[in-house]
Design an enzyme around this catalytic site. Structure first.
Site, short mmCIF file in Angstrom:
data_model
loop_
_atom_site.label_atom_id
_atom_site.label_comp_id
_atom_site.label_asym_id
_atom_site.label_seq_id
_atom_site.Cartn_x
_atom_site.Cartn_y
_atom_site.Cartn_z
N ARG A 61 31.24 52.04 34.30
CA ARG A 61 31.41 51.95 35.90
C ARG A 61 30.68 50.54 36.44
NH1 ARG A 61 29.08 54.44 39.55
NH2 ARG A 61 28.79 56.48 38.36
N TYR A 116 52.87 43.31 51.74
CA TYR A 116 53.46 44.43 50.77
C TYR A 116 53.28 45.89 51.56
CZ TYR A 116 53.02 48.07 47.12
OH TYR A 116 53.23 49.36 46.31
N ASP A 181 47.06 37.00 49.50
CA ASP A 181 47.50 37.92 48.41
C ASP A 181 48.64 36.91 47.73
OD1 ASP A 181 49.40 39.40 46.72
OD2 ASP A 181 48.88 41.14 48.00
N LYS A 206 51.91 42.92 38.25
CA LYS A 206 53.05 42.26 38.30
C LYS A 206 53.20 40.97 37.66
CE LYS A 206 53.40 45.16 41.48
NZ LYS A 206 53.03 44.72 43.19
#
Ligand SMILES: *Cc1c(COP(=O)(O)O)cnc(C)c1O
Length: 407
Positions: A61, A116, A181, A206
């Site tokens: 992590r 989005y 973005d 994407k």
């Protein structure tokens, strides 16, 4: 600095020759031996404070070398000092809000619509304890207050391909950092950091991954902002799995070629759709009137591979008749995807807000893939012209068919 295609192929691979390998190793360790627990503690401390690496990764992590290679490659493509990867694009958006607003004690966000649907919903939900004011790109300066920790925009915007002048918004934002973005443009077509954006975000799910098989997000930014994002990531655990890191890194190598090829087809299809009698409005940066501020060729190096259009008929009926184009959310895959934003990706944005920012209820979003453009056109033209013969065969009925090979 090397040119784009070279950077895409070689970025984040500097240590491979020394390791004696050709492909980046996928390090799946969740923990790392620390025989000297004092040294281990110092490494943990450094990573928890946002260091990009330490003498030991200590725990998965805190740091992962496979993910770090992807981050280094993406930062090189975006021309920033650093990048920090997350388990999804939404985890990346969340981390930026947490770092820029919550940690910094500035609980106000200014956002330019459309965004989005997931980002829009996150910002308006109050879930992260921030308040959001939505403003047009040229009204950002009026919306910013001393409490504003972040200004958010997308260009080209999801789902209607609106173009926003990044430098104008950066000017209006004043001291507040701007997040762009860049998922639709990819670093192949646009580098928002060079226009003053403080954070450049991608849904790696994407175009970066590009094959519809890896979920991830990434933020490219300066070193100090990256350190704050890593601190958040260590605490919240919003990490990218190393297999995802490997796949996104591999995707970068072909990103320029994929984007250039898909963009050619999208430009061709946008022009043909504009002349189709069953189509209303078509949105693609290549079309006349789509770029009143002259951003194409300057801020944006190409129109990209996503377009949107309205149909004279019910959009759901048109989608049902498609046979080749995949009816699915997401975008930037090798295959062409179509979806109905009002029903799916932007469902959680109130209808009146969608309408007000230029997202009509009958808009369809098309992410053009790498198929032969003539096959795509045949499929679209047939579906738009109301030929029912090609009704989409649902996956369940495909599975139910016996595998006799008699077809
Ligand atoms: C898909 C998408 C996101 C969210 O990314 P996930 O990887 O699905 O969490 C954010 N921004 C844009 C523009 C997107 O298309």
């Amino acid at each position: 600095m090397k040119r784009l295609r070279t950077t895409a192929v070689h970025g984040g691979r500097d240590d491979l020759a020394g390791l004696g390998v050709h492909a980046p190793p996928i390090d799946l360790s969740t923990t790392y031996p620390v025989p000297d627990q004092v040294e281990g503690g110092l490494a943990l401390q450094a990573l928890a404070e946002g260091a990009p690496r330490a003498g030991s990764s200590v725990y998965a992590r805190l740091h992962n070398p496979t993910v770090a290679r992807f981050e280094e490659a993406l930062a090189a493509l975006e021309r920033t000092e650093a990048a920090v990867a997350f388990g999804s694009g939404m985890a990346a958006v969340t981390a930026v809000v947490q770092a820029a607003c919550v940690l910094a004690g500035k609980p106000h966000v200014v956002a330019v619509r459309p965004l989005y649907g997931g980002t829009d919903h996150l910002l308006s939900s109050g879930l992260l304890g921030v308040r959001t004011t939505y403003a047009a790109a040229d009204r950002v300066a009026e919306a910013v207050t001393p409490d504003t920790g972040l200004v958010v925009l997308e260009t080209p915007a999801n789902p209607n391909l609106d173009l926003v002048d990044i430098a104008e918004v950066v000017g209006g934002a004043g001291a507040a950092p701007v997040l762009v973005d860049n998922t639709f443009a990819t670093p192949v077509l646009q580098n928002p950091a060079t226009a003053g954006a403080a954070y450049v975000l991608h849904s790696g799910t994407k175009f970066l991954g590009g094959h519809g098989d890896a979920l991830g997000g990434v933020v490219a930014c300066a070193r100090d902002r990256a350190a704050a994002l890593r601190r958040v990531r260590v605490v919240t655990g919003a990490v990218l799995h190393p297999l995802g890191g490997y796949l996104l890194h591999r995707g970068l190598a072909t990103l320029p070629l994929r984007v250039e090829a898909a963009q050619r087809s999208a430009t061709d299809l946008a022009a043909r759709l504009s002349g189709h009698p069953a189509v209303g409005l078509v949105r693609h940066p290549s079309l006349p009137g789509a770029d009143p501020r002259g951003l194409l060729g300057a801020q944006l190096r190409g129109p990209g591979a996503v377009l949107a259009f309205t149909t004279r008929e019910d959009p759901a009926a048109v989608v049902r008749r498609l046979r080749l184009v995949t009816p699915a959310v997401s975008l930037g895959s090798v295959d062409t995807l179509v979806e109905h934003p009002a029903a799916l990706t932007h469902r959680l944005v109130p209808g009146a807000d969608r309408a007000a920012c230029g997202v009509p209820d009958d808009l369809l979003r098309l992410s053009v893939g790498l198929e032969d453009v003539e096959d795509l056109w045949e499929d679209l033209d047939r579906a738009l012209s109301g030929d029912c013969e090609g009704d989409y065969i649902k996956p369940s009925s495909t599975r139910a068919r016996p595998l006799t090979g008699s077809r």
